[in-house]
Enzyme design. Structure first.
Site, PDB file in Angstrom:
ATOM      1  N   ARG A  29      66.181  30.832  12.846  1.00 52.09           N
ATOM      2  CA  ARG A  29      65.840  31.968  13.716  1.00 52.09           C
ATOM      3  C   ARG A  29      65.332  31.521  15.065  1.00 52.09           C
ATOM      4  O   ARG A  29      64.527  30.597  15.142  1.00 52.09           O
ATOM      5  CB  ARG A  29      64.716  32.793  13.071  1.00 52.09           C
ATOM      6  CG  ARG A  29      65.081  33.427  11.771  1.00 52.09           C
ATOM      7  CD  ARG A  29      63.834  33.881  11.027  1.00 52.09           C
ATOM      8  NE  ARG A  29      64.205  34.493   9.773  1.00 52.09           N
ATOM      9  CZ  ARG A  29      64.302  35.806   9.590  1.00 52.09           C
ATOM     10  NH1 ARG A  29      64.000  36.632  10.555  1.00 52.09           N
ATOM     11  NH2 ARG A  29      64.683  36.296   8.435  1.00 52.09           N
ATOM     12  N   MET A  59      68.626  36.670  21.538  1.00 50.43           N
ATOM     13  CA  MET A  59      69.077  35.326  21.138  1.00 50.43           C
ATOM     14  C   MET A  59      69.569  35.361  19.697  1.00 50.43           C
ATOM     15  O   MET A  59      69.533  36.384  19.044  1.00 50.43           O
ATOM     16  CB  MET A  59      67.944  34.328  21.329  1.00 50.43           C
ATOM     17  CG  MET A  59      67.677  34.052  22.788  1.00 50.43           C
ATOM     18  SD  MET A  59      66.345  32.916  22.987  1.00 50.43           S
ATOM     19  CE  MET A  59      64.998  33.759  22.237  1.00 50.43           C
ATOM     20  N   CYS A 102      42.691  52.778  53.498  1.00 45.42           N
ATOM     21  CA  CYS A 102      43.345  54.043  53.159  1.00 45.42           C
ATOM     22  C   CYS A 102      44.861  53.966  53.282  1.00 45.42           C
ATOM     23  O   CYS A 102      45.541  54.967  53.147  1.00 45.42           O
ATOM     24  CB  CYS A 102      42.784  55.180  53.999  1.00 45.42           C
ATOM     25  SG  CYS A 102      43.126  54.978  55.750  1.00 45.42           S
ATOM     26  N   TYR A 148      35.238  50.592  49.400  1.00 44.30           N
ATOM     27  CA  TYR A 148      36.083  51.489  48.607  1.00 44.30           C
ATOM     28  C   TYR A 148      37.554  51.259  48.924  1.00 44.30           C
ATOM     29  O   TYR A 148      37.900  50.674  49.962  1.00 44.30           O
ATOM     30  CB  TYR A 148      35.721  52.964  48.873  1.00 44.30           C
ATOM     31  CG  TYR A 148      36.073  53.406  50.277  1.00 44.30           C
ATOM     32  CD1 TYR A 148      37.355  53.879  50.574  1.00 44.30           C
ATOM     33  CD2 TYR A 148      35.157  53.309  51.311  1.00 44.30           C
ATOM     34  CE1 TYR A 148      37.691  54.242  51.862  1.00 44.30           C
ATOM     35  CE2 TYR A 148      35.485  53.677  52.597  1.00 44.30           C
ATOM     36  CZ  TYR A 148      36.763  54.144  52.867  1.00 44.30           C
ATOM     37  OH  TYR A 148      37.107  54.482  54.142  1.00 44.30           O
ATOM     38  N   LYS A 171      57.320  33.686  17.140  1.00 44.67           N
ATOM     39  CA  LYS A 171      57.611  33.754  15.709  1.00 44.67           C
ATOM     40  C   LYS A 171      57.042  32.534  14.985  1.00 44.67           C
ATOM     41  O   LYS A 171      56.428  32.650  13.917  1.00 44.67           O
ATOM     42  CB  LYS A 171      59.120  33.852  15.507  1.00 44.67           C
ATOM     43  CG  LYS A 171      59.512  34.120  14.089  1.00 44.67           C
ATOM     44  CD  LYS A 171      60.981  34.467  13.975  1.00 44.67           C
ATOM     45  CE  LYS A 171      61.210  35.928  14.314  1.00 44.67           C
ATOM     46  NZ  LYS A 171      62.564  36.249  14.704  1.00 44.67           N
ATOM     47  N   GLY A 179      66.519  40.776  20.070  1.00 41.00           N
ATOM     48  CA  GLY A 179      67.972  40.790  19.950  1.00 41.00           C
ATOM     49  C   GLY A 179      68.714  39.991  21.011  1.00 41.00           C
ATOM     50  O   GLY A 179      69.943  40.014  21.057  1.00 41.00           O
ATOM     51  N   GLY A 200      43.994  50.849  57.932  1.00 43.74           N
ATOM     52  CA  GLY A 200      45.269  51.549  57.786  1.00 43.74           C
ATOM     53  C   GLY A 200      46.322  50.474  57.605  1.00 43.74           C
ATOM     54  O   GLY A 200      46.962  50.034  58.559  1.00 43.74           O
ATOM     55  N   SER A 255      38.125  51.894  58.408  1.00 43.22           N
ATOM     56  CA  SER A 255      39.042  52.104  57.294  1.00 43.22           C
ATOM     57  C   SER A 255      40.361  51.423  57.651  1.00 43.22           C
ATOM     58  O   SER A 255      40.978  51.746  58.680  1.00 43.22           O
ATOM     59  CB  SER A 255      39.256  53.597  57.061  1.00 43.22           C
ATOM     60  OG  SER A 255      40.192  53.768  56.029  1.00 43.22           O
ATOM     61  N   ASN A 290      49.178  50.449  56.321  1.00 45.13           N
ATOM     62  CA  ASN A 290      50.600  50.727  56.583  1.00 45.13           C
ATOM     63  C   ASN A 290      50.926  50.259  57.993  1.00 45.13           C
ATOM     64  O   ASN A 290      51.868  49.498  58.234  1.00 45.13           O
ATOM     65  CB  ASN A 290      50.905  52.228  56.472  1.00 45.13           C
ATOM     66  CG  ASN A 290      50.528  52.794  55.121  1.00 45.13           C
ATOM     67  OD1 ASN A 290      50.522  52.092  54.130  1.00 45.13           O
ATOM     68  ND2 ASN A 290      50.183  54.079  55.090  1.00 45.13           N
ATOM     69  N   HIS A 335      58.037  58.144  55.031  1.00 42.71           N
ATOM     70  CA  HIS A 335      57.374  59.446  55.019  1.00 42.71           C
ATOM     71  C   HIS A 335      57.491  60.106  53.648  1.00 42.71           C
ATOM     72  O   HIS A 335      56.503  60.563  53.070  1.00 42.71           O
ATOM     73  CB  HIS A 335      57.999  60.326  56.107  1.00 42.71           C
ATOM     74  CG  HIS A 335      57.410  61.697  56.167  1.00 42.71           C
ATOM     75  ND1 HIS A 335      57.989  62.767  55.547  1.00 42.71           N
ATOM     76  CD2 HIS A 335      56.278  62.142  56.745  1.00 42.71           C
ATOM     77  CE1 HIS A 335      57.239  63.835  55.755  1.00 42.71           C
ATOM     78  NE2 HIS A 335      56.198  63.494  56.480  1.00 42.71           N
ATOM     79  N   GLU A 392      43.959  49.343  62.253  1.00 42.00           N
ATOM     80  CA  GLU A 392      45.381  49.237  61.909  1.00 42.00           C
ATOM     81  C   GLU A 392      46.181  48.467  62.956  1.00 42.00           C
ATOM     82  O   GLU A 392      47.404  48.541  62.985  1.00 42.00           O
ATOM     83  CB  GLU A 392      45.978  50.619  61.621  1.00 42.00           C
ATOM     84  CG  GLU A 392      45.559  51.718  62.560  1.00 42.00           C
ATOM     85  CD  GLU A 392      45.949  53.124  62.096  1.00 42.00           C
ATOM     86  OE1 GLU A 392      46.721  53.269  61.143  1.00 42.00           O
ATOM     87  OE2 GLU A 392      45.484  54.081  62.726  1.00 42.00           O
ATOM     88  N   ARG A 430      53.592  39.637  15.112  1.00 39.87           N
ATOM     89  CA  ARG A 430      53.390  39.418  16.551  1.00 39.87           C
ATOM     90  C   ARG A 430      52.712  40.661  17.120  1.00 39.87           C
ATOM     91  O   ARG A 430      52.764  41.743  16.502  1.00 39.87           O
ATOM     92  CB  ARG A 430      54.714  39.161  17.264  1.00 39.87           C
ATOM     93  CG  ARG A 430      55.670  40.309  17.162  1.00 39.87           C
ATOM     94  CD  ARG A 430      56.969  40.016  17.881  1.00 39.87           C
ATOM     95  NE  ARG A 430      57.929  41.072  17.622  1.00 39.87           N
ATOM     96  CZ  ARG A 430      59.231  40.950  17.734  1.00 39.87           C
ATOM     97  NH1 ARG A 430      59.761  39.807  18.090  1.00 39.87           N
ATOM     98  NH2 ARG A 430      60.024  41.971  17.502  1.00 39.87           N
TER      99      ARG A 430
HETATM  100  C1  PEP Z   1      48.000  53.517  57.734  1.00 42.05           C
HETATM  101  O1  PEP Z   1      48.572  53.235  58.782  1.00 42.05           O
HETATM  102  O2  PEP Z   1      47.847  52.712  56.810  1.00 42.05           O
HETATM  103  C2  PEP Z   1      47.493  54.877  57.525  1.00 42.05           C
HETATM  104  C3  PEP Z   1      46.779  55.173  56.460  1.00 42.05           C
HETATM  105  O3  PEP Z   1      47.834  55.821  58.426  1.00 42.05           O
HETATM  106  P1  PEP Z   1      49.270  56.544  58.476  1.00 42.05           P
HETATM  107  O4  PEP Z   1      50.015  56.125  57.248  1.00 42.05           O
HETATM  108  O5  PEP Z   1      49.005  57.980  58.517  1.00 42.05           O
HETATM  109  O6  PEP Z   1      49.839  55.992  59.729  1.00 42.05           O
HETATM  110 MG    MG Z   2      48.380  54.579  60.470  1.00 49.15          MG
END
Ligand code: PEP
Ligand code: MG
Length: 914
Positions: free
Chosen positions: A111, A122, A867, A887, A41, A120, A801, A799, A803, A472, A780, A353
């Site tokens: 103010r 303060m 991925c 990617y 302000k 609102g 993985g 790739s 996870n 999952h 992975e 603002r």
């Molecule tokens: C992962 O492990 O990141 C992966 C893409 O495979 P999933 O999730 O199917 O194990």
């Molecule tokens: Mg996996």
């Protein structure tokens, strides 16, 4: 400037001769771009004053002063009060009035205003400077006794409530109105207002034990202290926690000469946006209340009229306002949120603002402003946040409906965004049947497993009481673009009893429930939603096109079906980064053949003469199914790369649950049943027992399956390449890439490569046609990162993985950690964030760097991507860009967000820069 606001510091007598800090700035020479110091302000007032706009004389006490006040336990720092008095003198000179002067009184507003807007949260005090004498002066000066007493009434009420913490004053005013027989405050006359004011002052005195303060300087000092203190008030602290605003910013205090919107029918007050904050439309949007002060608008005492009403009422003032609004947009190069007052036909600007806005409006405004030449494309991209894009992409609850719904019955992880409304079902079979009958259903489970897939696919939303953001349910829901709330632990889901209970509410199967997957909130009943119209969204398409123009890292999608692939392509994916083939094994009509394959696999029924035949027959049948699957997906992504991953999960996941089989077999035995049916069940039970593992996620899965049962992955490779050959014959351009999961050693890669190559060559030989293809691996496991050079001898692409890589690097179970301890870890800052959502750049990311470096050293044209779920997380996209991946691949619904993040990363800034 005639007055030196530092003068106070000098008289303060600093013994070492140094000047004290400058705590106070006049609006005309404050550093207008320093929002950290002046708050939003204060900075706006300074900028408007310096631009020559009509702003009442004002000064700002800095946020640094607030911090010094807090640090000193509620004491003004040295020099502050004297600087304040000097600044006050200055605005007295400018306005020609004096605070506390009975004949010619100045009134001010005090103010709050922090760097980040905290609407609102303060305190603010208006009409300060009134007492039993100045009120008469004000009446004479304005020739309006009613107005003077109305201002005093407001001041007594507001100062009492906010500064002196007196309760019940607003109620007392309502009652006074009632006993005067009026509904609106505007209907009270001067005499009535005088009586009410004296009554309010007496209430204050009774409450505090002290007379209402009449010394106007004491009023000012107390009000400034109250505003400073409100920075640490509960409301403000909670708000900052919610929106992750640091607690050490402090609030500035703005002391502004009062102008009056309540001086009669030629006065009024309003708030307006320079563009529509929900649609972005280029028109002034706001509200206006004639003969009123700003608090009346905020408190909802009277209903304001649309700003267009002001145009009809006072065209000249409106046009001046419109012109100022345009100038402010030019100055700030962004849509503004304005506050103004009209006093006897003269317009005063009180605040400007950057306007808060919806995702839709943010995109529309940014694109419009590029077209108007106000900002560059880079700046437009910089202004859009991933949440803006996300809001546009998914249905949301209609805000009115959301408001009416009240408190949610529970809250979980916002696992997959969007609003879903449906009937509760507790089992996947019923979900499938009800959905087939046209009912919208919400599949509600403690947690989901691959067995539930057929019930998840047709559901409009998914709710679980366990599991985290890579559970999952969350992974599958995101991929399908369905709203999902996971790990809503306060909801007790009783699948057997077909009911759920949460915070005293019990809902049964078939009852309506509404999920907000964007916030994690669960509501009983049916909320109204509004659908996005993506294809019509020209502005979003334009903006993402600009991101694509500058991006370095491509965006692919994780998709398992032609429909998902088509949607991903429509949203801008330039390939499929992961097609999980096991989902296809669970589709209607296939599980019996998968079971046949598992039960007759070599090792399962070794020695039985017909086993090999049954095994091969099941594989043939599955090959037929898979060929169709891959044909569909390659066709949908014609001309773009499609990475198809070979079977990954432990085989027991494709068989009935051990407990269920045991119960069935026992019951059959107890009933004295015998014969083929019992034998079949017993065989199945034995197979399930043989496949049992203590720790299946670290067991017989991934490439280990392909090595133990090469026929299975060869069948898949034949189906992939067979589909590609067929498409090529039809004149299409399929680009298949075959991916092996969970590889950890050179030998594993070598064996899988040879196995697959043999199957591919077989198809080429049989068809007499070849297609381009690649064989590569998921990365992975930490070991895979460390021996990436060895894997790259055979693997043509990697790739990540992430996870599994996060699971195996931290040693945290991806299925359980979030529900058990990760939430606590993040809340208590034991971890800075959830590593299953955002890549941990040091540990997991460190391994990724090693893998990229070693992999590319062995094979310079190695294609590398990601991925795991992180592929759709903007901070992780920035990290992947930084380490040079080719990617990211994410759920189709997140493709636009990843495209934005890829463009932003290429421009060198990450989401945390904003
Ligand atoms: C992962 O492990 O990141 C992966 C893409 O495979 P999933 O999730 O199917 O194990
Ligand atoms: Mg996996």
């Amino acid at each position: 400037m005639a007055v030196d606001v530092k003068q106070g510091a000098a008289t303060d007598g600093q013994r070492d001769g140094s000047t004290a800090d400058q705590w106070v700035f006049m609006a005309e020479d404050a550093p207008a771009t320093n929002r950290d110091l002046l708050g939003g302000k204060g900075a706006g007032l300074a900028a408007m004053t310096q631009a020559g706009l009509p702003v009442p004389p004002a000064f700002t006490i800095t946020t640094a002063a607030c911090n010094a006040f807090q640090a000193a336990g509620g004491q003004f720092p040295a020099g502050l009060w004297d600087q304040t008095l000097a600044a006050l003198k200055h605005i007295e000179q400018k306005s020609g009035r004096v605070l506390g002067d009975a004949a010619n009184p100045l009134l001010v507003s005090v103010r709050s205003g922090a760097r980040e807007s905290m609407p609102g949260m303060m305190d603010t005090v208006l009409n300060l400077g009134l007492n039993d004498e100045t009120v008469n002066g004000l009446a004479r000066l304005t020739n309006n006794e009613r107005f003077a007493w109305d201002a005093y009434r407001r001041f007594a009420q507001m100062f009492g409530r906010i500064v002196l913490n007196v309760e019940g004053l607003d109620k007392a005013f309502d009652e006074a109105k009632k006993s005067a027989g009026v509904q609106q405050d505007t209907e009270l006359n001067a005499e009535q207002l005088r009586g009410i004011t004296q009554q309010l002052k007496r209430t204050v005195e009774a409450y505090t034990g002290k007379p209402f303060p009449t010394d106007v300087k004491a009023q000012l000092e107390l009000a400034i202290k109250a505003v400073f203190s409100s920075w640490m008030g509960k409301r403000a602290v909670d708000y900052r926690n919610q929106f992750k605003i640091p607690h050490d910013l402090g609030t500035a205090v703005n002391v502004v000469t009062m102008v009056f919107g309540n001086m009669g029918d030629d006065s009024g007050t309003g708030v307006a946006f320079t563009r529509d904050p929900s649609t972005g439309a280029r028109e002034i949007y706001g509200e206006f209340l004639p003969n009123a002060q700003g608090e009346d608008v905020v408190a909802g005492i009277r209903t304001p009229i649309k700003i267009s009403g002001m145009r009809d009422l006072w065209p000249t003032v409106y046009h001046q306002f419109e012109e100022i609004a345009g100038r402010l947009e030019q100055t700030y190069k962004d849509a503004q949120d304005l506050e103004f007052t009209v006093e006897r036909g003269k317009l005063y600007m009180l605040q400007t603002r950057n306007a808060k806005r919806t995702g839709k409006a943010a995109v529309v405004i940014a694109v419009q402003m590029v077209a108007e030449g106000l900002i560059t494309k880079d700046e437009a991209l910089r202004r859009i946040q991933p949440t803006h894009v996300q809001q546009i992409l998914v249905p949301q609850f209609d805000p009115d409906s959301r408001k009416r719904a009240g408190a949610p019955i529970g809250k979980g992880l916002a696992a997959s965004p969007g609003a879903a409304v449906g009937k509760i079902v507790f089992d996947p079979d019923r979900s499938a049947t009800m959905a087939a009958a046209g009912e919208p259903v919400i599949l509600t489970r403690k947690e989901t497993s691959p067995d539930d897939f057929h019930g998840m696919a047709p559901a409009v939303g998914i709710l679980t009481s366990r599991g985290g953001s890579s559970s999952h349910a969350a992974v599958v829901a995101r991929q399908m673009g369905k709203p999902c709330i996971a790990g809503a632990e306060e909801i007790d889901i009783d699948v057997e009893g077909r009911k759920l209970t949460a915070n005293g509410t019990t809902l049964h199967e078939g009852d309506w429930i509404s999920l907000d997957g964007t916030t994690g909130e669960v509501f009983a009943g049916r909320l109204a939603t509004s659908e996005p119209d993506l294809e019509q969204d020209r502005e979003l398409a334009t903006l993402l096109g600009w991101a694509d123009d500058v991006h370095k890292i491509d965006v692919r999608a994780n998709a398992d079906t032609p429909a998902e692939a088509t949607r991903a392509r429509m949203l801008g994916a330039t390939g499929i980064g992961l097609c999980r083939t096991e989902h296809m094994f669970r589709e209607e009509g296939r599980p019996p053949f998968v079971q046949e394959m598992i039960l007759n696999a070599p090792g399962a029924r070794r020695g039985e003469p017909d086993a090999r035949r049954a095994y091969n027959a099941a594989l043939d049948k599955l090959e037929e199914f898979q060929l169709g699957d891959f044909y569909g997906i390659l066709e949908a992504m014609d001309g773009l790369p499609v990475i198809i991953r070979l079977i990954d999960p432990p085989l027991h996941e494709f068989l009935p649950k051990h407990e269920r089989l045991l119960v069935e077999v026992t019951e059959m035995r107890v009933r004295g049943q015998s014969g083929a049916e019992l034998e079949e069940k017993e065989k199945l039970l034995q197979a399930v027992e043989a496949l049992h593992e203590q720790n299946p996620m670290l067991g017989m899965r991934g490439c280990r399956l392909g090595i133990m049962f090469p026929e299975i992955v060869q069948m898949q490779a034949r189906a992939i390449i067979g589909a590609a050959v067929r498409l090529k014959k039809e004149g299409k351009h399929p680009i298949p890439e075959i991916m092996v999961p969970l590889v950890g050693t050179r030998q594993e890669m070598q064996i899988e490569y040879d196995t697959l190559k043999q199957a591919v060559d077989q198809v080429f030989a049989q068809s007499g046609l070849e297609v381009d293809y690649k064989i590569g691996t998921m990365i992975e496991l930490p070991r895979a990162c460390l021996v990436a050079d060895q894997l790259a001898e055979k693997a043509e692409f990697f790739s990540f993985g992430t996870n599994d890589l996060t699971q195996t690097t931290y040693g945290y179970s991806r299925d359980d950690a979030e529900g058990k301890f990760l939430g606590h870890y993040v809340e208590e800052a034991i971890l800075p964030f959830n590593p299953f959502e955002t890549i941990d750049p040091e540990g997991v990311g460190g391994l990724m760097r090693i893998a990229v470096e070693r992999g590319r050293a062995a094979r310079s044209d190695l294609e590398v991507g990601i991925c795991g779920e992180h592929g759709g997380d903007p901070a992780s996209v920035a990290f992947c860009n930084e380490i040079g991946l080719d990617y990211v691949s994410c759920a189709p619904g997140r493709v636009p967000i990843a495209r934005l993040a890829a463009g932003q990363a290429a421009m060198g800034f990450t989401p945390s820069d904003r």
